[in-house]
Design an enzyme around this catalytic site. Structure first.
Site, PDB file in Angstrom:
ATOM      1  N   GLU A  48       4.638  -0.860  -1.608  1.00 52.10           N
ATOM      2  CA  GLU A  48       4.900   0.403  -0.906  1.00 52.10           C
ATOM      3  C   GLU A  48       5.228   1.524  -1.868  1.00 52.10           C
ATOM      4  OE1 GLU A  48       4.408   2.565   1.912  1.00 52.10           O
ATOM      5  OE2 GLU A  48       4.995   0.702   2.900  1.00 52.10           O
ATOM      6  N   ASP A 107       2.716   4.820  -2.233  1.00 54.38           N
ATOM      7  CA  ASP A 107       3.197   6.138  -1.819  1.00 54.38           C
ATOM      8  C   ASP A 107       3.154   7.141  -2.962  1.00 54.38           C
ATOM      9  OD1 ASP A 107       3.647   4.946   0.597  1.00 54.38           O
ATOM     10  OD2 ASP A 107       5.817   4.851   0.411  1.00 54.38           O
ATOM     11  N   SER A 139       0.537   3.665   5.751  1.00 54.90           N
ATOM     12  CA  SER A 139       1.319   3.951   4.550  1.00 54.90           C
ATOM     13  C   SER A 139       0.464   4.636   3.504  1.00 54.90           C
ATOM     14  CB  SER A 139       1.890   2.649   3.970  1.00 54.90           C
ATOM     15  OG  SER A 139       2.938   2.159   4.759  1.00 54.90           O
TER      16      SER A 139
END
Length: 611
Positions: A328, A332, A526
């Site tokens: 993640e 990002d 995401s």
């Protein structure tokens, strides 16, 4: 008469409230009514019994403001381009909602006239009566004033180091130590709590109480797989073979070069990097790697290979370990950087899994920043099922997101990766489509997913209708059209009067990224949200470079123009199946798969010139 919270603190110091609390009113504190309760221990949680002797917690108390709806009124006035209200050019009224209908020589519209931290504090401050009652209640339970502090402009109180036995007495609660069966994370929570009847109209919520947030479940868990093909991206957009880039036969992943071509940002060079900043929210120990970012930029955004970087800010025990990066964190940072480079990028790593909620810790920090320290755009790829969050907590947190909008920050959240829901049976055994919070909060911009070229709605794109928040006025011109098209399909499975999500969307399928020096392809919103946030950051850069204010809360502007498809690519096919149904279907205009569509930077840039 309005009394600033700092004045109230001076009253406390003078001992006047001690006299008020000594008045013969104590019996009222025993008339307690439940504020929130679960019928049973939430799913996947199990009790481990009472916490160890001497355990303390910090209680966070959200207070009702003196001016009802003042924050939302301000949000509308500074975020809606057609807002009729005016403000003095050289003087901001202490009471910013006075209808100052001045001639253009003496004032300008309030659009873009975002509030400073101090101005926001004025409108969120509680009434003196509220502080008097709450402090009297705290004193009744033996809380010393030195343990109490204020945050969010005085709208929240924090009571530090409260023994569990004392918290139980104060809130008619039964705090236990709980463990999440899937993640092994532990938290001190209660399945019910109450407040004296006289406080119900003064206190919005208390945390930590019944919100069983599982930090490990906040992440949307995007699906990744190692990429065996070439990493090289085309040097020029014109050379992109769209069929190869987006074919679903494993030929090639989505890359920043393609995204910058698709969303029309290739020709723009940021010019306000001294004033603009893009923020990425990191929770539950996620960390990005500078080494992985460098390789990603080398392969996919060569002009930033040597200089791309990010700052890290640790909040409330947040951690950062670049040697053990998370999927993640890397995803990002890499897409935010690739879309907005060379805009300064900050990663906010927030702890607080064992506290009230990582969102509260993060919001408290962000709202405490000076105006020149705030990022103008924030990308957040986390969320949880709305129905797992107590309504009082969700409403209190949602208003804090609105406060960020009032401060001039564009806040974007992903909508999740399970379509209309993976498991749609609620606590009562009823089947209902699920939505994600904070994406369901009306005062953030929620981002769904698309895939392929031409774009279609991604099957994993979270979307639907909130059961907590009613449809905001800015959606009244868009959502009813879709509901009419839907007809009676899925009646009873969703709330037709609820806030619709998503608002916009971006590519979410087979996004190339680098993790621990290897390239992977990943699916999920995401990926969508840092892509969209990067585009919004460029729009904020453009406004700032022209001497204007940032966009702040986006939705009033997007829906006003987006209904006419100006600056947005309308996605009219695709669906988001789940709960043993085909889910919703994308259609012309807004839909609960892709929202208003994907952003066209160049067209939106032209629209900004007209504001």
């Amino acid at each position: 008469m309005f009394i600033h919270p700092l004045s109230v603190l001076s009253v406390l110091a003078s001992g006047v409230l001690d006299c008020l609390a000594a008045m013969p009113l104590e019996p009222r504190w025993h008339d307690v009514r439940t504020k929130h309760a679960w019928g049973a221990v939430p799913e996947h949680w199990e009790t481990l019994g009472h916490p160890a002797a001497g355990t303390t917690i910090d209680l966070h108390i959200a207070l009702e403001p003196q001016r009802k709806n003042a924050v939302l009124d301000a949000l509308y006035e500074v975020s809606y381009p057609r807002s009729p209200k005016y403000v003095f050019l050289h003087h901001f009224s202490v009471y910013p909602f006075t209808d100052l209908r001045l001639c253009p020589v003496g004032g300008r519209r309030r659009y873009g006239a975002h509030l400073s931290r101090e101005q926001l504090a004025d409108i969120v401050a509680p009434h003196l009566d509220t502080l008097t009652l709450v402090n009297s209640w705290l004193k009744h339970h033996g809380v010393h004033r030195s343990s109490v502090s204020q945050s969010h402009g005085g709208g929240w109180l924090t009571v530090a180091d409260v023994p569990i036995s004392q918290a139980n007495n104060m809130l008619s609660a039964s705090y236990q130590l709980y463990r999440h069966a899937k993640t092994n994370e532990t938290a001190i929570r209660t399945i019910s709590y109450g407040l004296p009847v006289e406080l119900h109209s003064h206190v919005k919520s208390v945390a930590p109480t019944t919100y069983f947030n599982s930090p490990g479940m906040l992440r949307h868990a995007p699906r990744s797989r190692r990429w065996a093909g070439t990493m090289a991206a085309p040097a020029k957009a014109a050379s992109i073979d769209l069929g190869r880039v987006l074919s679903r036969d494993g030929v090639g992943p989505v890359t920043p070069s393609f995204l910058r071509w698709l969303y029309n940002t290739l020709g723009y060079v940021p010019a306000a990097t001294d004033r603009n900043k893009l923020g990425v929210t990191g929770l539950i120990g996620d960390s990005p790697s500078p080494v992985d970012l460098k390789r990603f930029m080398t392969e996919y955004r060569a002009d930033g290979a040597e200089t791309a970087t990010f700052d890290v800010v640790l909040i409330n025990g947040g951690g950062y370990d670049p040697n053990t990066p998370s999927v993640e964190g890397n995803l990002d940072i890499q897409y935010a950087e690739a879309m907005a480079f060379p805009t300064p990028l900050t990663y906010y790593s927030t702890g607080g899994g064992s506290g009230p909620d990582p969102y509260l810790s993060w919001l408290n920090f962000m709202l405490s920043l000076d105006d020149n320290e705030l990022p103008r755009t924030i990308s957040t790829s986390y969320g949880g099922h709305e129905e797992a969050i107590p309504l009082d907590f969700a409403e209190s947190a949602c208003e804090l997101f609105a406060q960020l909008g009032v401060r001039g920050v564009s806040v974007l959240f992903s909508t999740g990766d399970f379509g209309v829901g993976k498991d749609c049976t609620d606590r009562s055994g009823n089947v209902r489509f699920r939505t994600m919070f904070p994406a369901s909060c009306p005062w953030v911009t929620s981002v769904g997913g698309t895939m392929d070229y031409p774009e279609v709605g991604a099957s994993m794109s979270g979307g639907g209708f909130s059961n907590y928040f009613s449809r905001p006025a800015y959606q009244d011109g868009a959502v009813p059209t879709y509901l009419e098209h839907l007809g009676g399909q899925y009646d009873g499975l969703y709330n037709a009067n609820g806030r619709g999500i998503p608002d916009i969307s971006a590519q979410a399928y087979r996004c190339a990224f680098v993790h621990r020096k290897e390239v992977y392809a990943i699916d999920g919103t995401s990926c969508s949200v840092p892509i969209a946030a990067g585009i919004v950051s460029l729009l904020n850069d453009y406004r700032l470079s022209k001497g204007k204010t940032p966009l702040g809360f986006l939705n009033y502007w997007l829906y006003d123009y987006g209904i006419a498809d100006l600056g947005l690519n309308d996605i009219t096919s695709g669906s988001n199946p789940g709960c043993n149904t085909d889910g919703f279907t994308a259609s012309t205009g807004w839909d609960p798969v892709t929202g208003l569509g994907t952003l066209d930077f160049a067209e939106l840039q032209k629209m900004l010139d007209e504001l």
